[in-house]
Design a protein around this motif. Structure first.
Motif, PDB file in Angstrom:
ATOM      1  N   GLU A 159     -11.067   4.411  12.803  1.00  0.00           N
ATOM      2  CA  GLU A 159     -11.002   3.452  11.702  1.00  0.00           C
ATOM      3  C   GLU A 159     -11.009   2.059  12.300  1.00  0.00           C
ATOM      4  N   ILE A 160     -11.971   1.257  11.916  1.00  0.00           N
ATOM      5  CA  ILE A 160     -12.083  -0.106  12.425  1.00  0.00           C
ATOM      6  C   ILE A 160     -11.052  -0.964  11.711  1.00  0.00           C
ATOM      7  N   LEU A 161     -10.229  -1.687  12.476  1.00  0.00           N
ATOM      8  CA  LEU A 161      -9.124  -2.462  11.916  1.00  0.00           C
ATOM      9  C   LEU A 161      -9.362  -3.973  11.941  1.00  0.00           C
ATOM     10  N   LYS A 162     -10.493  -4.415  12.485  1.00  0.00           N
ATOM     11  CA  LYS A 162     -10.746  -5.848  12.585  1.00  0.00           C
ATOM     12  C   LYS A 162     -12.248  -6.101  12.476  1.00  0.00           C
ATOM     13  N   ASP A 163     -12.618  -7.072  11.637  1.00  0.00           N
ATOM     14  CA  ASP A 163     -14.028  -7.458  11.544  1.00  0.00           C
ATOM     15  C   ASP A 163     -14.540  -7.873  12.912  1.00  0.00           C
ATOM     16  N   GLY A 164     -15.801  -7.578  13.172  1.00  0.00           N
ATOM     17  CA  GLY A 164     -16.409  -7.966  14.442  1.00  0.00           C
ATOM     18  C   GLY A 164     -16.047  -7.058  15.594  1.00  0.00           C
ATOM     19  N   THR A 165     -15.421  -5.925  15.302  1.00  0.00           N
ATOM     20  CA  THR A 165     -15.082  -4.977  16.371  1.00  0.00           C
ATOM     21  C   THR A 165     -16.370  -4.469  17.019  1.00  0.00           C
ATOM     22  N   HIS A 166     -16.367  -4.449  18.351  1.00  0.00           N
ATOM     23  CA  HIS A 166     -17.534  -3.994  19.111  1.00  0.00           C
ATOM     24  C   HIS A 166     -17.056  -2.923  20.084  1.00  0.00           C
ATOM     25  N   VAL A 167     -17.710  -1.770  20.046  1.00  0.00           N
ATOM     26  CA  VAL A 167     -17.359  -0.685  20.960  1.00  0.00           C
ATOM     27  C   VAL A 167     -18.613  -0.184  21.660  1.00  0.00           C
TER      28      VAL A 167
END
Length: 127
Positions: free
Chosen positions: A94-102
């Motif tokens: 679950e992505i918890l922050k905008d702009g997350t890059h993995v």
């Protein structure tokens, strides 16, 4: 398996050498080099399982890891520099922050969703 960013250790072999997905954490100094090399094809099993790792480059991700019987065995938050590795059980992110890059690493070749995965409980919004 969860790997936390660590700057003190020169090398940590994270994956057991028997797993199909190999992960090492390397902390190196300026000028470090390696002998040039390439990897060779080796005879393998006729059946393989896709194994996956996520490395958080920027942002924040909640990871849920499942056992082979689909029960949740671990939940945690991954931050910049952290990684998760799934060898056989399941996972959800679950992505918890905008702009997350993995960066996502997994074994291949990819032969399509029907041959690659089964879903643990059908949920809306799951990829």
């Amino acid at each position: 398996m969860i790997v936390r960013y660590e700057t003190q250790t020169p090398r940590v072999d994270v994956s057991p050498e028997t797993e199909y997905l190999q992960l090492a954490s390397l902390n190196m100094q300026n000028g470090k080099t390696f002998q040039p090399h390439k990897h060779i094809w080796k005879p393998g099993e006729s059946e393989v399982i896709a194994q996956e790792s996520w490395v958080v480059i920027e942002g924040k991700v909640k990871v849920i890891l499942y056992d082979l019987d689909d029960t949740i065995i671990h939940e945690t938050i991954l931050n910049q520099g952290d990684a998760s590795v799934t060898f056989q059980g399941g996972h959800n992110y679950e992505i918890l922050k905008d702009g997350t890059h993995v960066y996502e690493y997994k074994t291949g070749p990819y032969q399509g969703q029907k041959l690659d995965k089964v879903f643990i409980g059908e949920q809306d919004g799951v990829e």
